[in-house]
Scaffold this motif. Structure first.
Motif, PDB file in Angstrom:
ATOM      1  N   PRO A   1      -8.741  -4.526 -72.499  1.00 37.66           N
ATOM      2  CA  PRO A   1      -7.637  -3.579 -72.350  1.00 37.66           C
ATOM      3  C   PRO A   1      -8.157  -2.163 -72.125  1.00 37.66           C
ATOM      4  N   ALA A   2      -7.451  -1.391 -71.297  1.00 38.45           N
ATOM      5  CA  ALA A   2      -7.868  -0.009 -71.031  1.00 38.45           C
ATOM      6  C   ALA A   2      -7.416   0.925 -72.141  1.00 38.45           C
ATOM      7  N   CYS A   3      -6.311   0.611 -72.794  1.00 32.48           N
ATOM      8  CA  CYS A   3      -5.697   1.553 -73.745  1.00 32.48           C
ATOM      9  C   CYS A   3      -6.308   1.410 -75.142  1.00 32.48           C
TER      10      CYS A   3
ATOM     11  N   ASN B   1      -5.059  -1.093 -77.544  1.00 36.66           N
ATOM     12  CA  ASN B   1      -5.384  -2.484 -77.203  1.00 36.66           C
ATOM     13  C   ASN B   1      -4.412  -3.108 -76.203  1.00 36.66           C
ATOM     14  N   ARG B   2      -3.624  -2.255 -75.571  1.00 40.32           N
ATOM     15  CA  ARG B   2      -2.775  -2.758 -74.490  1.00 40.32           C
ATOM     16  C   ARG B   2      -3.538  -2.654 -73.169  1.00 40.32           C
ATOM     17  N   ARG B   3      -3.135  -3.465 -72.206  1.00 42.48           N
ATOM     18  CA  ARG B   3      -3.849  -3.532 -70.934  1.00 42.48           C
ATOM     19  C   ARG B   3      -3.874  -2.173 -70.245  1.00 42.48           C
ATOM     20  N   VAL B   4      -2.765  -1.441 -70.328  1.00 45.05           N
ATOM     21  CA  VAL B   4      -2.667  -0.117 -69.712  1.00 45.05           C
ATOM     22  C   VAL B   4      -2.052   0.857 -70.719  1.00 45.05           C
ATOM     23  N   CYS B   5      -2.220   2.158 -70.438  1.00 53.86           N
ATOM     24  CA  CYS B   5      -1.647   3.173 -71.336  1.00 53.86           C
ATOM     25  C   CYS B   5      -0.158   3.409 -71.080  1.00 53.86           C
ATOM     26  N   PHE B   6       0.312   3.027 -69.894  1.00 55.67           N
ATOM     27  CA  PHE B   6       1.701   3.350 -69.514  1.00 55.67           C
ATOM     28  C   PHE B   6       2.619   2.169 -69.846  1.00 55.67           C
ATOM     29  N   TYR B   7       2.723   1.855 -71.134  1.00 57.49           N
ATOM     30  CA  TYR B   7       3.459   0.660 -71.557  1.00 57.49           C
ATOM     31  C   TYR B   7       4.874   0.978 -72.016  1.00 57.49           C
TER      32      TYR B   7
ATOM     33  N   VAL C   1       5.806   6.452 -69.781  1.00 58.70           N
ATOM     34  CA  VAL C   1       5.151   7.441 -70.638  1.00 58.70           C
ATOM     35  C   VAL C   1       3.847   6.819 -71.137  1.00 58.70           C
ATOM     36  N   ASP C   2       2.778   7.584 -71.209  1.00 55.44           N
ATOM     37  CA  ASP C   2       1.533   6.981 -71.691  1.00 55.44           C
ATOM     38  C   ASP C   2       1.428   7.073 -73.217  1.00 55.44           C
ATOM     39  N   CYS C   3       0.410   6.402 -73.744  1.00 53.72           N
ATOM     40  CA  CYS C   3       0.233   6.261 -75.198  1.00 53.72           C
ATOM     41  C   CYS C   3       0.146   7.606 -75.916  1.00 53.72           C
ATOM     42  N   ASP C   4      -0.409   8.614 -75.269  1.00 48.76           N
ATOM     43  CA  ASP C   4      -0.541   9.942 -75.886  1.00 48.76           C
ATOM     44  C   ASP C   4       0.640  10.848 -75.580  1.00 48.76           C
ATOM     45  N   ARG C   5       1.586  10.367 -74.799  1.00 49.08           N
ATOM     46  CA  ARG C   5       2.777  11.123 -74.407  1.00 49.08           C
ATOM     47  C   ARG C   5       2.424  12.430 -73.689  1.00 49.08           C
ATOM     48  N   ASP C   6       1.243  12.467 -73.045  1.00 48.74           N
ATOM     49  CA  ASP C   6       0.886  13.689 -72.317  1.00 48.74           C
ATOM     50  C   ASP C   6       0.655  13.430 -70.833  1.00 48.74           C
ATOM     51  N   CYS C   7       1.172  12.314 -70.344  1.00 49.50           N
ATOM     52  CA  CYS C   7       1.047  11.964 -68.934  1.00 49.50           C
ATOM     53  C   CYS C   7       2.153  10.978 -68.587  1.00 49.50           C
ATOM     54  N   LEU C   8       2.667  11.064 -67.354  1.00 47.94           N
ATOM     55  CA  LEU C   8       3.729  10.158 -66.905  1.00 47.94           C
ATOM     56  C   LEU C   8       3.283   9.406 -65.659  1.00 47.94           C
ATOM     57  N   LEU C   9       3.856   8.209 -65.515  1.00 44.85           N
ATOM     58  CA  LEU C   9       3.687   7.421 -64.294  1.00 44.85           C
ATOM     59  C   LEU C   9       5.069   7.244 -63.681  1.00 44.85           C
ATOM     60  N   ALA C  10       5.253   7.773 -62.481  1.00 48.06           N
ATOM     61  CA  ALA C  10       6.520   7.618 -61.770  1.00 48.06           C
ATOM     62  C   ALA C  10       6.331   6.515 -60.725  1.00 48.06           C
TER      63      ALA C  10
ATOM     64  N   VAL D   1      -2.064   0.993 -62.609  1.00 47.47           N
ATOM     65  CA  VAL D   1      -2.576   2.273 -63.097  1.00 47.47           C
ATOM     66  C   VAL D   1      -2.885   2.086 -64.579  1.00 47.47           C
ATOM     67  N   LEU D   2      -4.148   2.243 -64.932  1.00 41.38           N
ATOM     68  CA  LEU D   2      -4.595   1.924 -66.283  1.00 41.38           C
ATOM     69  C   LEU D   2      -4.427   3.088 -67.242  1.00 41.38           C
ATOM     70  N   MET D   3      -4.840   4.281 -66.817  1.00 41.86           N
ATOM     71  CA  MET D   3      -4.887   5.432 -67.717  1.00 41.86           C
ATOM     72  C   MET D   3      -5.164   6.696 -66.917  1.00 41.86           C
TER      73      MET D   3
END
Lengths: 120, 120
Positions: free
Chosen positions: A93-95, A98-104, B77-86, A29-31
Motif C-alpha cells: 500500500p502507498a498510504c 495501509n490503504r492502497r492509495v491516500c485518496f480513499y 480528500v487524502d489521508c492528511d486532508r492537505d491535498c485533493l484529487l478531482a 493516483v497513489l499520493m
C-alpha cells in the motif's frame, strides 16, 4: 535534446515542489508528496522515489522502513516546471494508513465516504 | 457519516492546497493546480472545477475562456486532508499549451523528451 537539471525546476519558498505518484499499471493516483532538488536527483540516480519530509525535515526514501517502496518507472515534468509526476511500481500500500492509495475519501452529496479499507 | 466542510481541510500559509486533476475515463493525470476553501466549495456546488489562480490572484473556472472545462465527476480528500484529487470529465486539452495533459515531458537517461504534441 535538453539535459535535465533538477536546479532548473521551479521550487516554492521552502525549496520544494509537489510530486504526484501514479501507479504505472493501474493508473491510480497513489499520493502526493514533496521534493527538493536533491531529492529529485537522488530519485533519478537510485530509481527509488525519495521525497523530502516536511514534518521530519529530512530525506524520505519512500518505503525505507515499511518496505512499501516506489520504484521509479518514469519521471515527468509539467508545463510550468513546478510539479512532477512520478510513475512508479508500488510495493504494498502507498498510504501510511495501509490503504492502497491516500485518496480513499470521496465527497458525495456533501458527505465524506470512505471508499477503501486498510489492507490486512 | 461526516458532513464535508472545506474549512476542515489543511491549507498552506497562502490558504491554498494542491489539487490533482485526473481524467475519469483514461486515468491520465491531467494537471495540478491550487484551491482555497471557497474554490473547493464552488467546485462542489457548480460541478465545474474552479481553482485559485496564484498568478492572477483570482478564482479560475477552468475552461471559462478556452472552453476546456473540467466537469467534476468525483472529489477525493487524502489521508492528511492537505491535498485533493478531482476526477473529471475534461473537454479538450487540459494544458494551456494545448496538449492533452501538462506532464508531457519525460526525463529519460538524463535528457528531457517531449512525449506529446499540441492538439491541432
Amino acid at each position: 535534446m535538453t539535459r535535465f537539471d533538477p536546479e532548473t525546476l521551479t521550487f516554492n519558498e521552502q525549496g520544494l515542489l509537489p510530486v504526484i505518484a501514479q501507479d504505472h499499471e493501474s493508473g491510480e493516483v497513489l499520493m502526493l508528496a514533496w521534493m527538493n532538488a536533491e531529492a529529485v536527483a537522488r530519485t533519478l540516480e537510485t530509481r527509488k522515489v525519495t521525497y523530502w519530509s516536511r514534518s521530519r525535515q529530512a530525506f524520505w526514501v519512500k518505503g525505507e522502513t515499511s518496505g512499501h517502496v516506489q520504484e521509479l518507472v518514469d519521471l515527468r515534468v509539467d508545463c510550468d516546471r513546478d510539479c512532477l509526476l512520478a510513475v512508479v511500481r508500488q510495493a504494498g500500500p502507498a498510504c501510511h494508513t495501509n490503504r492502497r492509495v491516500c485518496f480513499y475519501t470521496s465527497v458525495k452529496d456533501g458527505v465524506e465516504i470512505e471508499m477503501m479499507a486498510p489492507e490486512a
